[in-house]
Design an enzyme around this catalytic site. Structure first.
Site, mmCIF file in Angstrom:
data_model
loop_
_atom_site.group_PDB
_atom_site.id
_atom_site.type_symbol
_atom_site.label_atom_id
_atom_site.label_comp_id
_atom_site.label_asym_id
_atom_site.label_seq_id
_atom_site.Cartn_x
_atom_site.Cartn_y
_atom_site.Cartn_z
ATOM 1 N N THR A 11 -37.344 104.084 16.332
ATOM 2 C CA THR A 11 -37.413 103.722 17.748
ATOM 3 C C THR A 11 -36.142 103.033 18.252
ATOM 4 O OG1 THR A 11 -38.479 101.614 17.225
ATOM 5 C CG2 THR A 11 -39.916 103.500 17.642
ATOM 6 N N GLY A 12 -35.157 102.825 17.380
ATOM 7 C CA GLY A 12 -33.909 102.184 17.786
ATOM 8 C C GLY A 12 -32.960 103.152 18.469
ATOM 9 N N VAL A 14 -29.948 104.362 17.600
ATOM 10 C CA VAL A 14 -29.471 105.429 16.725
ATOM 11 C C VAL A 14 -30.645 106.230 16.181
ATOM 12 C CG1 VAL A 14 -28.262 105.939 14.557
ATOM 13 C CG2 VAL A 14 -27.338 104.228 16.139
ATOM 14 N N SER A 40 -42.331 97.436 17.006
ATOM 15 C CA SER A 40 -42.444 98.793 17.561
ATOM 16 C C SER A 40 -43.552 99.611 16.921
ATOM 17 C CB SER A 40 -41.114 99.531 17.395
ATOM 18 O OG SER A 40 -40.078 98.869 18.096
ATOM 19 N N ARG A 99 -22.420 100.000 1.577
ATOM 20 C CA ARG A 99 -21.272 100.904 1.661
ATOM 21 C C ARG A 99 -20.214 100.689 0.583
ATOM 22 N NH1 ARG A 99 -20.736 100.229 8.129
ATOM 23 N NH2 ARG A 99 -22.355 101.719 8.747
ATOM 24 N N CYS A 132 -19.018 103.550 12.274
ATOM 25 C CA CYS A 132 -18.681 104.526 13.318
ATOM 26 C C CYS A 132 -17.173 104.636 13.559
ATOM 27 C CB CYS A 132 -19.408 104.185 14.614
ATOM 28 S SG CYS A 132 -19.277 102.455 15.105
ATOM 29 N N SER A 162 -22.183 100.582 23.415
ATOM 30 C CA SER A 162 -23.345 101.147 22.724
ATOM 31 C C SER A 162 -23.288 100.856 21.233
ATOM 32 C CB SER A 162 -23.432 102.658 22.962
ATOM 33 O OG SER A 162 -22.258 103.310 22.500
ATOM 34 N N LYS A 216 -13.699 96.813 7.476
ATOM 35 C CA LYS A 216 -14.489 98.000 7.147
ATOM 36 C C LYS A 216 -13.606 99.248 7.213
ATOM 37 C CE LYS A 216 -18.913 96.322 9.000
ATOM 38 N NZ LYS A 216 -19.883 96.476 10.118
ATOM 39 N N HIS A 245 -16.344 105.734 21.130
ATOM 40 C CA HIS A 245 -15.218 104.920 20.688
ATOM 41 C C HIS A 245 -13.930 105.734 20.800
ATOM 42 C CE1 HIS A 245 -18.076 102.069 19.518
ATOM 43 N NE2 HIS A 245 -18.050 102.178 18.206
ATOM 44 N N ASN A 318 -19.875 107.477 19.181
ATOM 45 C CA ASN A 318 -20.203 106.587 18.079
ATOM 46 C C ASN A 318 -21.670 106.601 17.693
ATOM 47 O OD1 ASN A 318 -19.905 105.164 20.795
ATOM 48 N ND2 ASN A 318 -21.277 103.759 19.733
#
Length: 339
Positions: A11-12, A14, A40, A99, A132, A162, A216, A245, A318
């Site tokens: 529901t987010g 992304v 949610s 990551r 991103c 965003s 990052k 972006h 992004n």
């Protein structure tokens, strides 16, 4: 085909695009489960012609699934995705938490699909999707690196609100209205007003005065390309643009790469679209690239200060290739090679 897929964070901002991408691209699975925070849970989403009740995420949610695709905050990934691996799942993780873990592949399918496929053989584990701002830059660097070996990169990003989630977009819209009306607005996503402003900080402070977002780009780029020798200096700026972006990228290669050769290398690489006609005012812009899955490159030119330097402009959505689309492409890659 995976028999049972769970989508976490459905529901987010992304997560919604991820579900849309899975549906539009016709991704097949035996069954689907949609998970979210307690806030949610209980809402209904329509997916591939069926209604699903979003369930609350717990550590027991992963039992009976073989693939998990997640778009969550780092803390949620940290707390829940190891339980998914213990339950026998492959996890595609959009968060930043895993990551740089040396045991976790960091994957862009156009660049290092082999890193994801190594994990597929075991049937369980976590595959990370990059940040991103890193994703679009690395896609642009890869063809240059293959042809002439990238030695050094200087990048300045101009990042849309965003990237800070739904509240980032609200801050821009409501802050702009308040500014024009001469009233005050209490920003939630940003430390400073974003309307009619540029904020030279994304993420928290890290070494040597750089931010976490900037570092990052350094560490993730080297890991994805598989070359620790690439020197990278990044400056990441938040600007009052709703989506996409943009990046100014300067590259030093071992041998000179002419603008014409660079255009050919970019155009031949999957996922890149070249828009480069300065005389006619044609180049990528956020308003023309939003809603697209490709990485757009223009303003390709020789650097006047270095014989092996090349400069170009790069724009990408992004929320799509920088997040949702890349995760879905990893899922597609795994499905194509699943025994």
């Amino acid at each position: 085909m995976f028999q049972s897929v769970a989508v976490v964070g459905a529901t987010g901002a992304v997560g919604r695009i991820m579900c849309q991408q899975l549906e539009e691209r016709g991704y097949k699975a035996g069954s689907w489960t949609f998970l979210s925070s307690k806030r949610s849970a209980g809402t209904t989403i329509t997916f591939q012609g069926h209604d699903y009740i979003v369930q609350e995420l717990t550590k027991e949610s992963f039992r009976g699934h073989d693939l998990v695709i997640g778009s969550t905050p780092d803390e949620t990934a940290r707390d829940y995705f190891p339980a998914a691996v213990e339950a026998g799942c492959l996890v595609i993780d959009e968060s930043g938490y895993f990551r740089m873990n040396p045991e976790v592949p960091l994957v862009i399918p156009e660049i290092n699909p082999q890193d994801a496929l190594k994990l597929l053989a075991s049937g369980r584990g976590i595959i990370s999707s990059p940040n991103c701002s890193t994703t679009q830059m690395v896609i642009a660097l890869k063809p240059l690196h293959d042809a002439a070996k990238v030695k050094r990169v200087i990048v300045s990003t101009y990042q849309a609100v965003s990237g800070a989630g739904l509240q980032g977009t609200t801050d821009l819209m409501e802050g702009t209205r308040a500014n024009l009306a001469g009233t005050n607005y209490d920003y939630s996503a940003f430390k400073h007003p974003i309307a009619f402003n540029a904020i030279p900080q994304i993420g928290g402070p890290k070494e040597e005065g750089y931010t976490s977002e900037e570092m990052k780009m350094v560490y993730e780029t080297r890991k994805i390309i598989g070359d620790q020798s690439i020197q990278i200096s990044a400056s990441c700026i938040r600007i009052p643009v709703a989506n996409c972006h943009s990046e100014t990228i300067w590259v030093e290669t071992e041998r000179p790469v002419s603008p014409d050769e660079a255009r050919q290398l970019f155009a031949a690489f999957p996922g890149i679209v070249v828009v480069d006609d300065l005389a006619n005012g044609e180049y990528p812009m956020p308003m023309t690239c939003t809603g697209r899955d490709e990485v757009f490159i223009g303003r390709i030119r020789r650097d006047l200060s270095h014989p092996n330097g090349l400069t170009f402009w790069c724009v990408s959505d992004n929320l799509r290739k920088g997040a949702a689309t890349n995760a879905v492409q990893i899922a597609e890659l795994l499905s194509r090679h699943k025994a």
